[in-house]
Design a protein around this motif. Structure first.
Motif, PDB file in Angstrom:
ATOM      1  N   LEU A 175       0.815  -1.209   0.000  1.00 26.61           N
ATOM      2  CA  LEU A 175       0.000   0.000   0.000  1.00 26.61           C
ATOM      3  C   LEU A 175       0.849   1.260   0.000  1.00 26.61           C
ATOM      4  O   LEU A 175       0.549   2.224  -0.718  1.00 26.61           O
ATOM      5  N   ASN A 176       1.907   1.289   0.805  1.00 30.44           N
ATOM      6  CA  ASN A 176       2.686   2.515   0.973  1.00 30.44           C
ATOM      7  C   ASN A 176       3.713   2.741  -0.127  1.00 30.44           C
ATOM      8  O   ASN A 176       4.007   3.890  -0.469  1.00 30.44           O
ATOM      9  N   SER A 177       4.280   1.669  -0.666  1.00 31.82           N
ATOM     10  CA  SER A 177       5.366   1.807  -1.639  1.00 31.82           C
ATOM     11  C   SER A 177       4.939   1.507  -3.068  1.00 31.82           C
ATOM     12  O   SER A 177       5.210   2.284  -3.981  1.00 31.82           O
ATOM     13  N   ALA A 178       4.270   0.384  -3.271  1.00 35.37           N
ATOM     14  CA  ALA A 178       3.981  -0.063  -4.634  1.00 35.37           C
ATOM     15  C   ALA A 178       2.736   0.591  -5.217  1.00 35.37           C
ATOM     16  O   ALA A 178       2.745   1.039  -6.375  1.00 35.37           O
ATOM     17  N   ALA A 179       1.659   0.655  -4.456  1.00 26.23           N
ATOM     18  CA  ALA A 179       0.406   1.181  -4.989  1.00 26.23           C
ATOM     19  C   ALA A 179       0.531   2.608  -5.523  1.00 26.23           C
ATOM     20  O   ALA A 179      -0.004   2.907  -6.602  1.00 26.23           O
ATOM     21  N   PRO A 180       1.222   3.527  -4.831  1.00 22.61           N
ATOM     22  CA  PRO A 180       1.327   4.877  -5.382  1.00 22.61           C
ATOM     23  C   PRO A 180       1.986   4.903  -6.764  1.00 22.61           C
ATOM     24  O   PRO A 180       1.539   5.636  -7.653  1.00 22.61           O
ATOM     25  N   GLN A 181       3.030   4.105  -6.939  1.00 18.05           N
ATOM     26  CA  GLN A 181       3.726   4.093  -8.227  1.00 18.05           C
ATOM     27  C   GLN A 181       2.863   3.474  -9.325  1.00 18.05           C
ATOM     28  O   GLN A 181       2.744   4.014 -10.430  1.00 18.05           O
ATOM     29  N   VAL A 182       2.243   2.345  -9.015  1.00 16.18           N
ATOM     30  CA  VAL A 182       1.440   1.648 -10.015  1.00 16.18           C
ATOM     31  C   VAL A 182       0.218   2.475 -10.407  1.00 16.18           C
ATOM     32  O   VAL A 182      -0.099   2.638 -11.601  1.00 16.18           O
ATOM     33  N   LEU A 183      -0.481   3.020  -9.419  1.00 18.02           N
ATOM     34  CA  LEU A 183      -1.682   3.794  -9.711  1.00 18.02           C
ATOM     35  C   LEU A 183      -1.336   5.143 -10.328  1.00 18.02           C
ATOM     36  O   LEU A 183      -2.057   5.639 -11.206  1.00 18.02           O
ATOM     37  N   GLY A 184      -0.241   5.745  -9.870  1.00 14.15           N
ATOM     38  CA  GLY A 184       0.196   7.003 -10.474  1.00 14.15           C
ATOM     39  C   GLY A 184       0.528   6.821 -11.946  1.00 14.15           C
ATOM     40  O   GLY A 184       0.123   7.625 -12.799  1.00 14.15           O
ATOM     41  N   ALA A 185       1.248   5.754 -12.272  1.00 14.28           N
ATOM     42  CA  ALA A 185       1.581   5.481 -13.667  1.00 14.28           C
ATOM     43  C   ALA A 185       0.337   5.199 -14.483  1.00 14.28           C
ATOM     44  O   ALA A 185       0.218   5.609 -15.647  1.00 14.28           O
ATOM     45  N   ALA A 186      -0.635   4.494 -13.893  1.00 14.21           N
ATOM     46  CA  ALA A 186      -1.882   4.201 -14.592  1.00 14.21           C
ATOM     47  C   ALA A 186      -2.644   5.483 -14.915  1.00 14.21           C
ATOM     48  O   ALA A 186      -3.207   5.626 -16.015  1.00 14.21           O
ATOM     49  N   PHE A 187      -2.681   6.426 -13.979  1.00 17.58           N
ATOM     50  CA  PHE A 187      -3.354   7.704 -14.228  1.00 17.58           C
ATOM     51  C   PHE A 187      -2.640   8.472 -15.337  1.00 17.58           C
ATOM     52  O   PHE A 187      -3.286   9.064 -16.215  1.00 17.58           O
ATOM     53  N   LEU A 188      -1.308   8.475 -15.325  1.00 15.00           N
ATOM     54  CA  LEU A 188      -0.566   9.180 -16.364  1.00 15.00           C
ATOM     55  C   LEU A 188      -0.834   8.574 -17.739  1.00 15.00           C
ATOM     56  O   LEU A 188      -1.013   9.308 -18.723  1.00 15.00           O
ATOM     57  N   ARG A 189      -0.881   7.264 -17.825  1.00 12.09           N
ATOM     58  CA  ARG A 189      -1.171   6.611 -19.114  1.00 12.09           C
ATOM     59  C   ARG A 189      -2.576   6.968 -19.596  1.00 12.09           C
ATOM     60  O   ARG A 189      -2.789   7.293 -20.761  1.00 12.09           O
ATOM     61  N   ALA A 190      -3.541   6.886 -18.676  1.00 13.32           N
ATOM     62  CA  ALA A 190      -4.933   7.109 -19.056  1.00 13.32           C
ATOM     63  C   ALA A 190      -5.196   8.548 -19.469  1.00 13.32           C
ATOM     64  O   ALA A 190      -6.086   8.809 -20.279  1.00 13.32           O
ATOM     65  N   SER A 191      -4.423   9.493 -18.939  1.00 12.75           N
ATOM     66  CA  SER A 191      -4.666  10.913 -19.212  1.00 12.75           C
ATOM     67  C   SER A 191      -3.686  11.499 -20.224  1.00 12.75           C
ATOM     68  O   SER A 191      -3.782  12.689 -20.556  1.00 12.75           O
ATOM     69  N   ALA A 192      -2.773  10.697 -20.743  1.00 10.41           N
ATOM     70  CA  ALA A 192      -1.697  11.219 -21.591  1.00 10.41           C
ATOM     71  C   ALA A 192      -2.208  11.891 -22.860  1.00 10.41           C
ATOM     72  O   ALA A 192      -1.579  12.819 -23.377  1.00 10.41           O
ATOM     73  N   HIS A 193      -3.341  11.440 -23.374  1.00 13.03           N
ATOM     74  CA  HIS A 193      -3.858  11.999 -24.625  1.00 13.03           C
ATOM     75  C   HIS A 193      -4.646  13.280 -24.430  1.00 13.03           C
ATOM     76  O   HIS A 193      -5.007  13.944 -25.413  1.00 13.03           O
ATOM     77  N   LEU A 194      -4.924  13.642 -23.188  1.00 17.14           N
ATOM     78  CA  LEU A 194      -5.767  14.800 -22.922  1.00 17.14           C
ATOM     79  C   LEU A 194      -4.983  16.108 -23.073  1.00 17.14           C
ATOM     80  O   LEU A 194      -3.776  16.151 -22.817  1.00 17.14           O
TER      81      LEU A 194
END
Length: 236
Positions: free
Chosen positions: A100-119
Protein backbone atom coordinates in the motif's frame (compact mmCIF):
# COMPACT_ATOMS: atom_id res chain seq x y z
CA UNK A 1 -16.70 23.00 -17.91
CA UNK A 2 -16.34 19.99 -15.67
CA UNK A 3 -13.74 18.67 -13.27
CA UNK A 4 -13.19 14.99 -12.50
CA UNK A 5 -11.39 14.22 -9.23
CA UNK A 6 -10.28 10.87 -7.85
CA UNK A 7 -9.19 10.65 -4.22
CA UNK A 8 -7.91 7.41 -2.77
CA UNK A 9 -8.81 6.83 0.87
CA UNK A 10 -11.55 9.49 0.97
CA UNK A 11 -13.58 7.59 3.57
CA UNK A 12 -11.98 9.34 6.56
CA UNK A 13 -9.34 11.77 7.75
CA UNK A 14 -7.48 13.94 5.25
CA UNK A 15 -9.05 12.10 2.32
CA UNK A 16 -12.58 12.88 3.48
CA UNK A 17 -11.61 16.51 4.11
CA UNK A 18 -10.12 16.74 0.61
CA UNK A 19 -13.30 15.35 -0.92
CA UNK A 20 -15.43 17.87 0.98
CA UNK A 21 -13.30 20.84 -0.06
CA UNK A 22 -12.60 20.32 -3.77
CA UNK A 23 -12.04 23.93 -4.95
CA UNK A 24 -13.88 23.72 -8.27
CA UNK A 25 -17.49 24.33 -9.21
CA UNK A 26 -19.64 21.22 -9.55
CA UNK A 27 -16.87 18.61 -9.51
CA UNK A 28 -17.41 14.92 -9.95
CA UNK A 29 -15.55 13.29 -7.04
CA UNK A 30 -14.78 9.57 -6.93
CA UNK A 31 -13.49 7.90 -3.78
CA UNK A 32 -11.20 4.90 -4.28
CA UNK A 33 -11.26 2.87 -1.07
CA UNK A 34 -12.60 -0.22 0.61
CA UNK A 35 -15.42 1.43 2.54
CA UNK A 36 -16.49 4.48 0.55
CA UNK A 37 -16.53 8.12 1.53
CA UNK A 38 -18.24 10.03 -1.30
CA UNK A 39 -21.44 9.67 -3.29
CA UNK A 40 -19.46 7.97 -6.04
CA UNK A 41 -17.29 5.11 -4.83
CA UNK A 42 -14.91 2.78 -6.62
CA UNK A 43 -14.46 -0.10 -4.21
CA UNK A 44 -10.85 -1.27 -4.11
CA UNK A 45 -8.39 -2.66 -1.60
CA UNK A 46 -5.23 -0.82 -2.60
CA UNK A 47 -3.05 -3.16 -0.55
CA UNK A 48 -4.15 -5.95 -2.89
CA UNK A 49 -2.37 -5.93 -6.29
CA UNK A 50 -5.35 -7.75 -7.81
CA UNK A 51 -7.35 -4.51 -7.48
CA UNK A 52 -4.77 -2.23 -9.09
CA UNK A 53 -5.63 -3.35 -12.63
CA UNK A 54 -9.31 -2.65 -12.03
CA UNK A 55 -8.50 0.91 -10.92
CA UNK A 56 -6.29 1.37 -13.99
CA UNK A 57 -9.09 0.19 -16.27
CA UNK A 58 -11.49 2.58 -14.55
CA UNK A 59 -9.11 5.50 -15.24
CA UNK A 60 -8.88 4.44 -18.87
CA UNK A 61 -12.62 4.03 -19.34
CA UNK A 62 -13.46 7.38 -17.75
CA UNK A 63 -10.79 9.36 -19.60
CA UNK A 64 -10.95 7.76 -23.06
CA UNK A 65 -13.39 10.40 -24.33
CA UNK A 66 -13.14 12.96 -21.53
CA UNK A 67 -13.78 16.55 -22.67
CA UNK A 68 -13.85 18.44 -19.35
CA UNK A 69 -11.68 21.24 -18.02
CA UNK A 70 -9.39 19.28 -15.70
CA UNK A 71 -8.69 15.89 -14.17
CA UNK A 72 -7.10 15.34 -10.77
CA UNK A 73 -5.92 12.25 -8.94
CA UNK A 74 -5.00 12.62 -5.27
CA UNK A 75 -3.37 9.51 -3.90
CA UNK A 76 -3.96 9.78 -0.17
CA UNK A 77 -4.36 6.14 0.92
CA UNK A 78 -1.69 4.75 3.22
CA UNK A 79 -1.18 2.96 6.51
CA UNK A 80 1.04 3.22 9.56
CA UNK A 81 0.17 -0.37 10.56
CA UNK A 82 2.03 -2.38 11.71
CA UNK A 83 4.13 -0.27 14.06
CA UNK A 84 7.15 -2.00 15.52
CA UNK A 85 10.54 -3.43 14.55
CA UNK A 86 10.53 -4.89 11.03
CA UNK A 87 11.74 -8.24 12.36
CA UNK A 88 9.02 -8.43 15.02
CA UNK A 89 5.73 -7.32 13.46
CA UNK A 90 3.15 -9.55 11.82
CA UNK A 91 4.59 -10.50 8.40
CA UNK A 92 1.24 -10.46 6.59
CA UNK A 93 0.44 -6.97 7.89
CA UNK A 94 3.93 -5.85 6.95
CA UNK A 95 3.51 -7.12 3.40
CA UNK A 96 0.21 -5.26 3.04
CA UNK A 97 1.84 -2.08 4.33
CA UNK A 98 4.70 -2.34 1.83
CA UNK A 99 2.25 -2.90 -1.03
CA UNK A 100 0.00 0.00 0.00
CA UNK A 101 2.69 2.52 0.97
CA UNK A 102 5.37 1.81 -1.64
CA UNK A 103 3.98 -0.06 -4.63
CA UNK A 104 0.41 1.18 -4.99
CA UNK A 105 1.33 4.88 -5.38
CA UNK A 106 3.73 4.09 -8.23
CA UNK A 107 1.44 1.65 -10.02
CA UNK A 108 -1.68 3.79 -9.71
CA UNK A 109 0.20 7.00 -10.47
CA UNK A 110 1.58 5.48 -13.67
CA UNK A 111 -1.88 4.20 -14.59
CA UNK A 112 -3.35 7.70 -14.23
CA UNK A 113 -0.57 9.18 -16.36
CA UNK A 114 -1.17 6.61 -19.11
CA UNK A 115 -4.93 7.11 -19.06
CA UNK A 116 -4.67 10.91 -19.21
CA UNK A 117 -1.70 11.22 -21.59
CA UNK A 118 -3.86 12.00 -24.63
CA UNK A 119 -5.77 14.80 -22.92
CA UNK A 120 -5.07 18.48 -23.53
CA UNK A 121 -6.94 19.72 -20.46
CA UNK A 122 -5.42 20.60 -17.10
CA UNK A 123 -4.06 17.49 -15.37
CA UNK A 124 -2.85 17.11 -11.78
CA UNK A 125 -1.43 14.20 -9.80
CA UNK A 126 -0.98 14.82 -6.07
CA UNK A 127 0.73 12.26 -3.86
CA UNK A 128 0.44 12.48 -0.07
CA UNK A 129 3.82 12.25 1.62
CA UNK A 130 5.08 12.80 5.17
CA UNK A 131 8.00 14.16 7.14
CA UNK A 132 8.78 10.46 7.59
CA UNK A 133 10.05 10.47 4.00
CA UNK A 134 13.14 12.28 5.28
CA UNK A 135 13.29 11.35 8.98
CA UNK A 136 13.78 7.72 9.96
CA UNK A 137 11.59 6.68 12.90
CA UNK A 138 12.33 3.31 14.46
CA UNK A 139 9.14 1.23 14.27
CA UNK A 140 7.93 2.84 11.05
CA UNK A 141 10.12 1.09 8.49
CA UNK A 142 7.44 0.37 5.87
CA UNK A 143 5.87 3.81 6.32
CA UNK A 144 9.20 5.66 6.20
CA UNK A 145 10.33 3.75 3.13
CA UNK A 146 6.97 4.11 1.39
CA UNK A 147 6.88 7.90 1.74
CA UNK A 148 10.52 8.19 0.63
CA UNK A 149 9.64 6.10 -2.43
CA UNK A 150 6.65 8.34 -3.19
CA UNK A 151 8.78 11.47 -3.10
CA UNK A 152 11.55 10.10 -5.32
CA UNK A 153 8.98 8.73 -7.77
CA UNK A 154 7.39 12.19 -7.97
CA UNK A 155 10.75 13.89 -8.54
CA UNK A 156 11.60 11.45 -11.29
CA UNK A 157 8.27 11.36 -13.10
CA UNK A 158 7.96 15.13 -12.83
CA UNK A 159 11.13 15.39 -14.91
CA UNK A 160 9.59 13.13 -17.53
CA UNK A 161 6.62 15.41 -18.22
CA UNK A 162 6.56 17.65 -21.29
CA UNK A 163 5.77 21.33 -20.82
CA UNK A 164 2.07 20.65 -21.34
CA UNK A 165 2.05 17.38 -19.40
CA UNK A 166 0.54 16.35 -16.10
CA UNK A 167 1.56 18.46 -13.10
CA UNK A 168 2.87 16.14 -10.38
CA UNK A 169 3.64 17.04 -6.78
CA UNK A 170 4.12 15.31 -3.43
CA UNK A 171 2.95 17.05 -0.28
CA UNK A 172 3.61 16.36 3.39
CA UNK A 173 0.64 17.80 5.32
CA UNK A 174 2.32 17.95 8.73
CA UNK A 175 1.04 16.23 11.86
CA UNK A 176 -2.73 16.03 11.45
CA UNK A 177 -5.30 14.97 14.04
CA UNK A 178 -6.59 11.77 12.40
CA UNK A 179 -7.20 8.17 13.41
CA UNK A 180 -3.62 7.44 12.38
CA UNK A 181 -2.37 9.81 15.07
CA UNK A 182 -4.54 8.08 17.66
CA UNK A 183 -3.04 4.75 16.62
CA UNK A 184 0.47 6.18 16.93
CA UNK A 185 -0.18 7.50 20.45
CA UNK A 186 -1.62 4.14 21.52
CA UNK A 187 1.64 2.38 20.62
CA UNK A 188 4.09 1.29 23.30
CA UNK A 189 7.48 2.94 23.56
CA UNK A 190 9.11 -0.46 22.96
CA UNK A 191 7.48 -0.62 19.52
CA UNK A 192 7.82 3.08 18.74
CA UNK A 193 10.53 4.87 20.76
CA UNK A 194 9.45 8.33 19.53
CA UNK A 195 5.86 7.98 20.79
CA UNK A 196 6.44 10.62 23.49
CA UNK A 197 6.91 13.30 20.85
CA UNK A 198 3.45 12.64 19.47
CA UNK A 199 1.86 12.74 22.92
CA UNK A 200 3.52 16.12 23.40
CA UNK A 201 2.21 17.42 20.07
CA UNK A 202 -1.33 16.55 21.14
CA UNK A 203 -0.85 17.97 24.63
CA UNK A 204 0.39 21.32 23.30
CA UNK A 205 -2.29 21.63 20.62
CA UNK A 206 0.25 21.37 17.80
CA UNK A 207 -1.84 19.05 15.62
CA UNK A 208 -3.50 20.53 12.56
CA UNK A 209 -7.02 19.55 11.49
CA UNK A 210 -7.84 17.49 8.41
CA UNK A 211 -9.74 20.51 7.08
CA UNK A 212 -6.73 22.83 7.33
CA UNK A 213 -4.51 20.17 5.75
CA UNK A 214 -6.98 19.77 2.88
CA UNK A 215 -7.11 23.52 2.31
CA UNK A 216 -3.32 23.66 2.20
CA UNK A 217 -3.10 20.77 -0.23
CA UNK A 218 -5.67 22.22 -2.62
CA UNK A 219 -3.93 25.61 -2.49
CA UNK A 220 -0.88 24.05 -4.12
CA UNK A 221 -2.72 23.80 -7.43
CA UNK A 222 -2.58 27.59 -7.75
CA UNK A 223 1.14 27.82 -6.90
CA UNK A 224 3.81 27.96 -9.58
CA UNK A 225 5.76 24.93 -8.37
CA UNK A 226 8.28 23.10 -10.56
CA UNK A 227 6.95 19.80 -11.83
CA UNK A 228 8.00 17.01 -9.51
CA UNK A 229 8.12 19.23 -6.42
CA UNK A 230 8.01 17.66 -2.95
CA UNK A 231 6.73 20.19 -0.43
CA UNK A 232 5.84 20.32 3.25
CA UNK A 233 2.86 22.49 4.16
CA UNK A 234 4.67 23.56 7.32
CA UNK A 235 7.40 25.20 5.23
CA UNK A 236 5.17 27.21 2.90
Amino acid sequence: MSTLVWISGASAGIGAALAAAVPFVGPRVVDISRSGGTAEHLRADLANPADWGRVARHFGDELAAYDGERVVFVHNAGTITPIGPAAGVDPDAYERAVLLNSAAPQVLGAAFLRASAHLTCERHLIMLSSGAAKTAYAGWSSYNAGKAAVEHWVRTVGQEQPADGCRIIAVAPGVVDTAMQSEIRATSESDFPSVGRFHELERTGALSTPESAAAGIWSLLSRDLPNGSCVDLRNL
